[in-house]
Design a protein around this motif. Structure first.
Motif, mmCIF file in Angstrom:
data_model
loop_
_atom_site.group_PDB
_atom_site.id
_atom_site.type_symbol
_atom_site.label_atom_id
_atom_site.label_comp_id
_atom_site.label_asym_id
_atom_site.label_seq_id
_atom_site.Cartn_x
_atom_site.Cartn_y
_atom_site.Cartn_z
ATOM 1 N N GLN A 120 -8.988 -11.748 9.722
ATOM 2 C CA GLN A 120 -9.940 -11.925 8.761
ATOM 3 C C GLN A 120 -10.222 -11.080 7.927
ATOM 4 O OE1 GLN A 120 -13.496 -12.105 11.389
ATOM 5 N NE2 GLN A 120 -13.031 -14.557 12.243
ATOM 6 N N GLN A 122 -8.659 -9.510 5.126
ATOM 7 C CA GLN A 122 -8.630 -9.327 3.608
ATOM 8 C C GLN A 122 -9.804 -10.512 3.222
ATOM 9 O OE1 GLN A 122 -6.545 -8.017 1.815
ATOM 10 N NE2 GLN A 122 -5.179 -7.398 3.454
ATOM 11 N N SER A 123 -10.439 -11.286 3.673
ATOM 12 C CA SER A 123 -11.462 -11.749 3.454
ATOM 13 C C SER A 123 -12.658 -11.037 3.482
ATOM 14 C CB SER A 123 -11.822 -13.051 4.477
ATOM 15 O OG SER A 123 -10.808 -13.901 4.328
ATOM 16 N N GLU A 124 -12.758 -10.118 4.596
ATOM 17 C CA GLU A 124 -13.967 -9.199 4.636
ATOM 18 C C GLU A 124 -13.690 -8.016 3.556
ATOM 19 O OE1 GLU A 124 -16.511 -8.890 6.418
ATOM 20 O OE2 GLU A 124 -16.024 -10.537 7.909
ATOM 21 N N GLN A 126 -12.572 -8.711 0.482
ATOM 22 C CA GLN A 126 -13.141 -9.135 -0.742
ATOM 23 C C GLN A 126 -14.536 -9.334 -0.785
ATOM 24 O OE1 GLN A 126 -11.407 -13.149 -0.788
ATOM 25 N NE2 GLN A 126 -9.323 -12.592 -1.359
ATOM 26 N N SER A 127 -15.230 -9.494 0.347
ATOM 27 C CA SER A 127 -16.641 -9.374 0.534
ATOM 28 C C SER A 127 -17.190 -8.018 0.454
ATOM 29 C CB SER A 127 -16.808 -10.048 2.014
ATOM 30 O OG SER A 127 -18.587 -9.909 2.041
ATOM 31 N N GLN A 165 -1.720 -15.770 9.741
ATOM 32 C CA GLN A 165 -2.580 -15.775 8.805
ATOM 33 C C GLN A 165 -2.855 -14.350 7.978
ATOM 34 O OE1 GLN A 165 -6.382 -16.847 10.297
ATOM 35 N NE2 GLN A 165 -5.917 -18.901 10.748
ATOM 36 N N ARG A 169 -1.520 -13.213 4.214
ATOM 37 C CA ARG A 169 -2.637 -12.516 3.392
ATOM 38 C C ARG A 169 -2.285 -11.022 2.950
ATOM 39 N NH1 ARG A 169 -7.821 -15.081 7.014
ATOM 40 N NH2 ARG A 169 -7.555 -16.956 6.228
#
Length: 255
Positions: A120, A122-124, A126-127, A165, A169
């Motif tokens: 998770q 890379q998604s975090e 970006q946020s 994943q 990423r």
């Protein structure tokens, strides 16, 4: 002081993060209360001192003490809680600038947390990039990660998915997995879900295709003879293969 533990605030951590030494972030397993978590981390820190490991050492403690009667039901609830904890860990990693390499040590259910967190991350980021100036937003500045999974209580298929994943990423990753075919808790992992549930990664080991696909980035330590018929973290930390791998990680840079 050997095995000493100190408390840092978030502001202290941001200052200390200028240190480019390796960060060792350790996540404990199931049925460990806050006092036992400190004992766990103190033992890990003492092991690090004995082995001459350098770096910063952080305990990521999560609420894993017993909450319901019955080990099967309690363990299923803790597995879900460990998975949710991964979001908090990923968010923490994304919001703090960590210039040096990072070793995420996950023991038992703690392995679930570090695996999901790295998937998770890379998604975090970006946020976090739009919310916090201290977040890592430049991919070229991302730290190198090692996942050191000790007695991992997660199945091989889920391990595959999370690793894929993370790599897709752009996470730079190396993984060490222990396998103990005599661990009674890991042997019991399969019927924890159903009578035909998946085996634990720490009992079965990763799929052969996973080892091939990771092309040298995955190391499997068979500690069955060294650890034997136990799930106790104290015994795992004494295993020569694990201690040697800790030393190798501390002395070799990641590709």
């Amino acid at each position: 002081q050997c095995g000493s533990i100190s408390t840092l605030s978030s502001d202290d951590w941001i200052t200390n993060a200028e240190d480019t030494r390796r960060l060792w972030l350790v996540v404990h397993g199931n049925r460990i209360d806050s006092g036992e978590a400190v004992v766990f981390m103190r033992a890990f820190r003492q092991t690090a001192d004995q082995l001459g490991l350098d770096g910063q050492f952080v305990l990521w403690s999560w609420p894993s003490e017993e909450i319901v009667r019955g080990i099967a039901r309690d363990s299923r609830l803790k597995a879900a809680r460990a998975d949710l904890e991964a979001s908090l860990l990923a968010s923490w990693l994304a919001r703090h600038r960590i210039p040096g390499p990072v070793v995420l040590v996950g023991y038992s259910f703690g392995a679930r947390t570090v695996l999901r967190a790295i998937a998770q991350l890379q998604s975090e980021k970006q946020s976090a990039g739009s919310e916090n100036v201290s977040a890592i937003s430049d991919p070229n500045s991302d730290p190198e990660f090692v996942l050191f999974l000790i007695a991992p209580a997660i199945d091989a298929a889920t391990f595959d998915r999370f690793v894929d994943q993370a790599i897709e990423r752009g996470v730079r990753l190396r993984i060490v997995v222990t396998v103990n075919r005599s661990d009674p808790a890991l042997r019991w992992y399969r019927p924890l879900w159903t009578c035909h549930g998946p085996d634990a990664l720490g009992w079965q080991g990763p799929y052969c295709r996973t080892v091939q696909n990771l092309n040298g980035s995955l190391k499997v330590l068979n500690v069955t003879r060294q650890v034997g018929h136990t799930h106790r973290w104290e015994t795992y930390l004494l295993a020569p293969a694990i201690r040697h791998s800790f030393q190798m990680l501390d002395s070799v840079s990641l590709p």
